[in-house]
Design a protein around this motif. Sequence first.
Motif, PDB file in Angstrom:
ATOM      1  N   ARG A 135      36.794  26.867  35.391  1.00  0.00           N
ATOM      2  CA  ARG A 135      37.355  27.820  34.438  1.00  0.00           C
ATOM      3  C   ARG A 135      36.283  28.863  34.121  1.00  0.00           C
ATOM      4  O   ARG A 135      35.120  28.528  33.878  1.00  0.00           O
ATOM      5  CB  ARG A 135      37.792  27.102  33.166  1.00  0.00           C
ATOM      6  N   THR A 137      35.122  31.832  31.629  1.00  0.00           N
ATOM      7  CA  THR A 137      35.328  32.325  30.267  1.00  0.00           C
ATOM      8  C   THR A 137      34.239  33.341  29.927  1.00  0.00           C
ATOM      9  O   THR A 137      33.229  33.458  30.633  1.00  0.00           O
ATOM     10  CB  THR A 137      35.271  31.172  29.249  1.00  0.00           C
ATOM     11  N   ASN A 186      41.529  30.579  34.883  1.00  0.00           N
ATOM     12  CA  ASN A 186      41.646  29.131  34.970  1.00  0.00           C
ATOM     13  C   ASN A 186      41.470  28.710  36.420  1.00  0.00           C
ATOM     14  O   ASN A 186      41.574  29.530  37.348  1.00  0.00           O
ATOM     15  CB  ASN A 186      43.010  28.672  34.448  1.00  0.00           C
ATOM     16  N   GLN A 187      41.207  27.422  36.636  1.00  0.00           N
ATOM     17  CA  GLN A 187      41.056  26.914  37.994  1.00  0.00           C
ATOM     18  C   GLN A 187      42.286  27.268  38.823  1.00  0.00           C
ATOM     19  O   GLN A 187      43.423  27.079  38.382  1.00  0.00           O
ATOM     20  CB  GLN A 187      40.863  25.405  37.974  1.00  0.00           C
ATOM     21  N   ASP A 189      43.276  30.252  39.667  1.00  0.00           N
ATOM     22  CA  ASP A 189      43.629  31.664  39.537  1.00  0.00           C
ATOM     23  C   ASP A 189      42.849  32.459  40.581  1.00  0.00           C
ATOM     24  O   ASP A 189      41.738  32.078  40.981  1.00  0.00           O
ATOM     25  CB  ASP A 189      43.267  32.200  38.152  1.00  0.00           C
TER      26      ASP A 189
END
Length: 276
Positions: A135, A137, A186-187, A189
């Motif tokens: 992920r 961020t 997110n994973q 994407d």
Amino acid sequence: MLSEEDIQAYHQDGYLVRPGFFSPEESKKLLDKARSDKVLQDSAIQRNDNEGRTTKLTVWNHPVDDLYGMFSRNRRLVEAVEQLMGESVYHYHSKIMLKEPRVGGAWEWHQDYGYWYKNGCLYPLMLSAMIAIDRATTENGCLQVLKGSHHIGRINHGTTGGQMGADMQRVDAAVSRHDLVHCELNQGDVLFLHCNTLHRSAANLSDYPRWSYIIAYNAVRNDPLWEHHHASYTPIKLVPDDAVMTWKEPAVENGGHCTKPAFNKDEDTGDRTTDD
């Protein structure tokens, strides 16, 4: 398949995020493989930012029949890239970025075409597809883009520390005119990025890693004018959509692992940055 709205947004903004492009099962398989891949990690080169923090990355030119190749050669991904480009493409190179907790360095403002141009690629007919392994961020240093900045065209680049960055006078002007977007992912994407879009990433000061798999594609008709350390035109051997899930780890490694670096980590090739 991408929608017409997706394609229009990419050309207008210089990037496109497609949530859930790869399934949770496909994403987990990539994460598990990368985390356990000693060849990948031992082959990593290092790039330092201006504060001495280090990001590691492994680079290779030609995909093979390992799991990474099942992503970069996947029909679903390649056809999406060709929709955005409007023409046939080939695999220019791949890299996996290892941005570790607390120590993963920043990347300065740059355009990928700022140095791919110097490799002999005459036209900016290139893009990168970033697959989130972890992920991404704001806290762990996700990619930041200047929305629509690809319309500026290629900016001159120079060396800053261990990286190549765009001319800061032009960057400052672009920052004042274009929206800054933090591309949190997110994973699974995928972020599609135009080669002239200005982008950077901050250091990873969080407790969580940010690994990403970045695949660069070039238009077939944009074959480099001269040989250099990334691939000239080589046809992509496409694999079907389900290739990731049907792929199995070979019982014995046969020496064909694609994560042999495209350039030796002990040599300076002049390509001072290889993305974020």
